[in-house]
Design an enzyme around this catalytic site. Structure first.
Site, short mmCIF file in Angstrom:
data_model
loop_
_atom_site.label_atom_id
_atom_site.label_comp_id
_atom_site.label_asym_id
_atom_site.label_seq_id
_atom_site.Cartn_x
_atom_site.Cartn_y
_atom_site.Cartn_z
N CYS A 1 0.83 -1.20 0.00
CA CYS A 1 0.00 0.00 0.00
C CYS A 1 0.87 1.26 0.00
O CYS A 1 1.49 1.57 -1.00
CB CYS A 1 -0.97 -0.03 1.17
N HIS B 1 -3.86 -5.25 -0.16
CA HIS B 1 -3.43 -5.83 1.12
C HIS B 1 -3.48 -7.36 1.05
O HIS B 1 -4.54 -7.95 1.22
CB HIS B 1 -4.31 -5.33 2.26
N GLU C 1 -2.54 -9.44 3.18
CA GLU C 1 -2.90 -10.01 4.48
C GLU C 1 -4.40 -9.95 4.72
O GLU C 1 -4.91 -10.57 5.66
CB GLU C 1 -2.16 -9.27 5.60
#
Length: 360
Positions: free
Chosen positions: A243, A328, A330
Site C-alpha cells: 500500500c 493488502h 494479508e
C-alpha cells in the site's frame, strides 16, 4: 438520542444521531464497501485522520472482541453509519460497537442516509466534512492534516520485536496492520518493527534478511524525506512494499502518484495478475495511486492491475529482489487470495541467502 449533523464542504448536510463521544471533528470523509470486518476497519491505521462511512446498512451485530484488531487503538477520527446493533450476538463479543467508540472518545453518527452520502462523495470525489451539533452553523473550518503528523500518530515510537523464526524481517512502520505481522510470523519470521524514521544505518545494524515497508495514512508525496532510506533498503535487502510502502518504493525510483477520485476501500476489488491473466479478489484501503506511465520499464515490470479502473496494483524490479503491491495481501477484512505474496517475499529472502527457490 441527541441529533448531530455531518456538514460537507460542498454544502450538503446529513442528519443523524450521536454515538460514541459527542464532540465535533473534521476530516476527509471516505467510504468502505465491505459487508463485514467493521472492527478491523476501525483499527486500520491507514484510516488515521479520516471520517469513515460504512456502506453496509448495519454494523455492530457481532459486537467487538479482543482479537480482530489491526492496531492497539481505534484509528479512525469518526464513523458514520446507517443502523447500529446495540445487542450483538457472538460468543467472542466483549462490548458493543457504540460502547467501544465511547470508551475510545471517538465520535460518530448513526441513522444517517449513507447511500445518499456515498453518492455525494462519488459525485464530488475528495470531500472534507465535519461532525457538528448544530446544522445552522454558517461557517466551518476545514482543517488540513499533514501526512507526517498522521504517520507519527499511527506508527510505533520505539522498536518492537516478535517471534523467533528462521528469517529476520525488519518491518518499517508507517502505520502497519497487525495482520501483516501475523502473516510474517506464519512464514517463520522473526520480526523487528521499527519507526518510519529509522535510519538505514540502524536497519543495517539489525542485520535483517529482508525488509517490509508498511501501509499507512496520508499522501506519499508529503513523505519524500524518507525516500533515500527506502531506496537504500531496496538496493541492499529483499524488500516488500504494501500500500503506502508500494507508493514509496515507486517514488524512490522516479515514479509519481496522484490522488484518486474517491479511493479504493473495500474487500472485493478484482486485481489481474499480468503474467498469468488470473484475477484475484483483494482487500484495499488507499486514496492515492502510482501512475503506471511514470514507472521506468527498464527497472520495473508491472505485476498487477485493477480490473475495474486498470490502475496500477503491483510492480517487481527486474534485477533486484524488490516487489510491491497496492492491495493488502494479508486481507482482514477480505479474501486471502493473494496471501502468496508473503511466500514469494520469503522465497526471495531464501534466494538471497544462497538457498533454493521453492514455489508455494
Amino acid at each position: 438520542m441527541t441529533k448531530g449533523y455531518l456538514v460537507l464542504e460542498t454544502g450538503e448536510t446529513f442528519e443523524g444521531d450521536w454515538i460514541g463521544a459527542e464532540r465535533e471533528i473534521s476530516g476527509e470523509v471516505v467510504f468502505n464497501t465491505s459487508m463485514t470486518g467493521y472492527q478491523e476497519m476501525l483499527t486500520d491505521p491507514s484510516y488515521t485522520g479520516q471520517l469513515l462511512t460504512f456502506c453496509y446498512p448495519i454494523v455492530g451485530n457481532y459486537g467487538m472482541n479482543k482479537d480482530d484488531v489491526e492496531s492497539k487503538h481505534i484509528a479512525v477520527s469518526a464513523v458514520i453509519t446507517s443502523d447500529i446493533c446495540e445487542e450483538p450476538s457472538h460468543y467472542q463479543s466483549t462490548s458493543s460497537f457504540s460502547e467501544e467508540l465511547k470508551q475510545a472518545n471517538i465520535p460518530g453518527l448513526q441513522n444517517v442516509d449513507t447511500r445518499s452520502l456515498v453518492n455525494a462523495i462519488r459525485k464530488h470525489q475528495t470531500v472534507k466534512g465535519k461532525l457538528v451539533k448544530e446544522a445552522s452553523q454558517s461557517t466551518h473550518r476545514w482543517e488540513y492534516k499533514n501526512s507526517l503528523d498522521l504517520v507519527k500518530h499511527a506508527a510505533v515510537t520505539s522498536i518492537e520485536s516478535y517471534g523467533d523464526g528462521t528469517f529476520h524481517v525488519v518491518l518499517v512502520d508507517f502505520g502497519f496492520k497487525k495482520s501483516i505481522l501475523d502473516a510474517l510470523l506464519q512464514e517463520n519470521c522473526k520480526v523487528t518493527i521499527v519507526p518510519y524514521h529509522t535510519s538505514f544505518e540502524d536497519i543495517q545494524a539489525m542485520d535483517p534478511d529482508g525488509v517490509l515497508i508498511s501501509n499507512g495514512p496520508g499522501d506519499p508525496m508529503e513523505l519524500l524525506a524518507f525516500l533515500p532510506t527506502v531506496k537504500a533498503i531496496t538496493k541492499t535487502y529483499p524488500t516488500l512494499g504494501i500500500c503506502l510502502g508500494h507508493q514509496l518504493i515507486a517514488l524512490a525510483y522516479g515514479g509519481k502518484t496522484k490522488k484518486m477520485p474517491f479511493g479504493h476501500r473495500g474487500s472485493n476489488h478484482p486485481v489481474k495478475d499480468v503474467s498469468t491473466g488470473k484475477v484475484h479478489m483483494t482487500s484495499q484501503n488507499h486514496g492515492y495511486v502510482v501512475l503506471e506511465e511514470s514507472i521506468d520499464p527498464q527497472q520495473f515490470q508491472i505485476t498487477f492491475r485493477n480490473v475495474n479502473d486498470r490502475t496500477l496494483e503491483g510492480i517487481r524490479h527486474w534485477m533486484l529482489p524488490v516487489q510491491s503491491v497496492q492491495f493488502h495481501p494479508e486481507a482482514h477484512p477480505g479474501p486471502s487470495d493473494t496471501e502468496f505474496i508473503f511466500n514469494h517475499f520469503i522465497q526471495q529472502v531464501i534466494l538471497s541467502r544462497g538457498g533454493t527457490y521453492v514455489e508455494a
